[in-house]
Design an enzyme around this catalytic site. Structure first.
Site, PDB file in Angstrom:
ATOM      1  N   TYR A 137       0.728  -1.030  -0.065  1.00  0.00           N
ATOM      2  CA  TYR A 137      -0.085   0.207   0.060  1.00  0.00           C
ATOM      3  C   TYR A 137       0.834   1.271   0.011  1.00  0.00           C
ATOM      4  O   TYR A 137       0.381   2.172  -0.375  1.00  0.00           O
ATOM      5  CB  TYR A 137      -0.958   0.262   1.352  1.00  0.00           C
ATOM      6  CG  TYR A 137      -2.032  -0.925   1.224  1.00  0.00           C
ATOM      7  CD1 TYR A 137      -2.180  -1.771  -0.091  1.00  0.00           C
ATOM      8  CD2 TYR A 137      -2.991  -1.010   2.107  1.00  0.00           C
ATOM      9  CE1 TYR A 137      -3.337  -2.862  -0.098  1.00  0.00           C
ATOM     10  CE2 TYR A 137      -4.034  -2.065   2.079  1.00  0.00           C
ATOM     11  CZ  TYR A 137      -3.906  -3.121   0.984  1.00  0.00           C
ATOM     12  OH  TYR A 137      -5.037  -3.675   0.855  1.00  0.00           O
ATOM     13  N   LYS A 194       3.393 -15.405   1.453  1.00  0.00           N
ATOM     14  CA  LYS A 194       3.375 -16.284   0.292  1.00  0.00           C
ATOM     15  C   LYS A 194       4.966 -16.589  -0.426  1.00  0.00           C
ATOM     16  O   LYS A 194       5.573 -15.898  -1.399  1.00  0.00           O
ATOM     17  CB  LYS A 194       2.725 -15.193  -0.792  1.00  0.00           C
ATOM     18  CG  LYS A 194       2.511 -15.903  -2.091  1.00  0.00           C
ATOM     19  CD  LYS A 194       1.100 -16.686  -2.255  1.00  0.00           C
ATOM     20  CE  LYS A 194       0.822 -17.499  -3.241  1.00  0.00           C
ATOM     21  NZ  LYS A 194       0.074 -18.743  -3.287  1.00  0.00           N
ATOM     22  N   ASP A 228      -5.229  -6.923   5.355  1.00  0.00           N
ATOM     23  CA  ASP A 228      -6.650  -6.398   4.953  1.00  0.00           C
ATOM     24  C   ASP A 228      -7.750  -7.281   4.807  1.00  0.00           C
ATOM     25  O   ASP A 228      -8.712  -7.355   5.266  1.00  0.00           O
ATOM     26  CB  ASP A 228      -6.224  -5.406   4.009  1.00  0.00           C
ATOM     27  CG  ASP A 228      -7.409  -4.484   3.661  1.00  0.00           C
ATOM     28  OD1 ASP A 228      -8.398  -4.307   4.438  1.00  0.00           O
ATOM     29  OD2 ASP A 228      -7.117  -3.513   2.655  1.00  0.00           O
ATOM     30  N   ASP A 281     -10.868  -8.928   7.439  1.00  0.00           N
ATOM     31  CA  ASP A 281     -12.279  -8.665   7.200  1.00  0.00           C
ATOM     32  C   ASP A 281     -12.772 -10.040   7.089  1.00  0.00           C
ATOM     33  O   ASP A 281     -14.035 -10.207   7.472  1.00  0.00           O
ATOM     34  CB  ASP A 281     -12.431  -8.013   5.870  1.00  0.00           C
ATOM     35  CG  ASP A 281     -12.557  -6.368   6.002  1.00  0.00           C
ATOM     36  OD1 ASP A 281     -12.454  -6.059   7.147  1.00  0.00           O
ATOM     37  OD2 ASP A 281     -12.998  -5.894   5.114  1.00  0.00           O
TER      38      ASP A 281
END
Ligand code: NAD
Length: 357
Positions: A142, A192, A248, A252
């Site tokens: 980000y 990952k 993120d 959620d």
């Protein structure tokens, strides 16, 4: 113990839920012999109305000199047509940046009393759902540079950079291991590393940091598998630590499966500056000012503040137990109402939690 808290009620239901949370905090202060002073500051739409900006300098100053910050919620239709640069949400991003809050802690807890709202099969959640996602908040893709868009060879092209250095990884790993020590001593690091170089560095550094926490068990999952495991068997998780993008999405996912948005608190922590504690939901303009809002997420945010900012675990447990007792006794606000239960207003719910405390 004496502590000073900067309180930002914000917009919509913010002032109503914050008022109940502060009443619970005061009740806890009395019960345990602490002194909490508070100071209100403007943020979001109400700050725009009063000062023309969603994050006045006075608010930043008030937050910086506090021991902790409590936030209600910001935003609403009244400010939706404003220039994005001065929207209420800018106040949120601004205060996180000003306080250097690099770690976001989002618990996803299924209250057994609210199991009916959970999106997973009863046999899956029967084993329990009580985890925290620790998300890196100020780095990763980000914020990574280079990033941009351009026309390359006649095609519109966009790119971002996922980048972490070892210091950024180590400091979020420490937060996760320390959170696990206050819970069930398990950390699962999500990356990952089978594909991404940045993830290989992430994994290496997390393993190095783990050596300082021999009492905490460390495991690793690739993010795609972690997303599946969260719905297949969430009981395997205690603390999940991951980067900004993966966090993120996973935070959620973890909170939505509990089915109760009005129940979930969060904490954002930095190194030296005060932490910020807030419910995960928004300002719920559709029910603002009607006494219908569920104050429990904000009350549980107070419990997180006591545990993570002030090291008051006994006091935090007492508030969480009071919330459990209140639910067990069948009291509900509209968002979690079921047949056979007693419907309460925001204020009445605050009263019941205080009585249980
Ligand atoms: P929301 O979370 O405010 O509301 C979603 C739904 O959940 C609504 O039906 C609402 O009534 C209900 N709800 C939320 N919290 C509740 C509570 N405590 N008790 C009972 N019901 C509750 O999300 P939204 O509608 O997408 O956003 C509304 C505004 O909030 C927007 O301006 C948005 O930008 C802002 N927002 C702010 C934050 C924040 O301050 N951290 C987070 C998300 C959204």
């Amino acid at each position: 113990m004496k502590k000073h808290i900067c309180v930002m009620p914000g917009d919509g239901i913010g002032p109503e839920i914050v008022e109940e949370a502060l009443r619970v905090l005061n009740a806890a202060a009395k019960k345990f012999g602490h002194e909490f002073s508070t100071e209100e500051a403007l943020i979001g739409g109400s700050a725009i109305d009063a000062t023309g900006t969603p994050l006045p300098e006075a608010t930043v100053e008030a937050c910086k000199k506090a021991d902790a910050v409590l936030l209600g919620a910001v935003g609403g239709p009244k400010w939706d047509t404003l220039d994005p640069a001065i929207r209420p949400e800018k106040g949120l991003l601004g205060i996180r940046k000003a306080l250097g809050l690099f770690a976001n802690l989002r618990p996803a807890t299924l209250f057994p009393e609210l199991a009916g709202a959970c999106l997973l099969r009863p046999d899956i959640v029967g084993k329990g759902l009580d985890l925290i996602v620790v998300r890196e908040l100020t780095g990763g893709i980000y914020f990574g540079k280079p990033a941009g868009t351009e026309v390359r060879d006649g095609k519109r092209t966009g790119w971002n950079t996922m980048i972490y250095n070892e210091d950024e990884i180590a400091r979020i790993a420490h937060v996760a291991f320390q959170a696990a020590q206050k819970r069930r001593n398990k950390v699962c690091s999500v990356d990952k590393a089978n594909v991404l170089d940045v993830s290989r560095v992430w994994r290496e550094v997390v393993i190095e940091v783990s050596r300082q926490y021999p009492d905490v068990e460390l495991s690793h999952l690739y993010v795609d598998n972690a997303a599946m495991q969260l719905v297949r068997d969430p009981s395997q998780f205690d603390v999940i630590v991951t980067g900004n993008l993966f966090g993120d999405i996973l935070s959620d996912e973890a909170s939505v499966i509990t089915g109760s948005i009005g129940m979930l608190p969060s904490a954002s922590l930095g190194s030296a500056q005060p932490g910020l504690f807030e419910p995960i939901h928004g300002s719920a303009p559709d029910i603002a000012g009607q006494g219908k809002a569920n104050p429990l997420a904000t009350i549980l945010s107070i419990a997180m503040m006591l545990r993570h900012a002030f090291d008051m675990s006994i006091e935090a447990d007492a508030i969480e137990n009071a919330v459990h007792k209140t639910l067990q006794a069948g009291f509900r606000t509209g968002d979690i109402m079921e047949a056979g239960k007693t419907l309460l207003s925001t204020r009445e719910m605050g009263d019941k939690v205080i009585a249980s405390l």
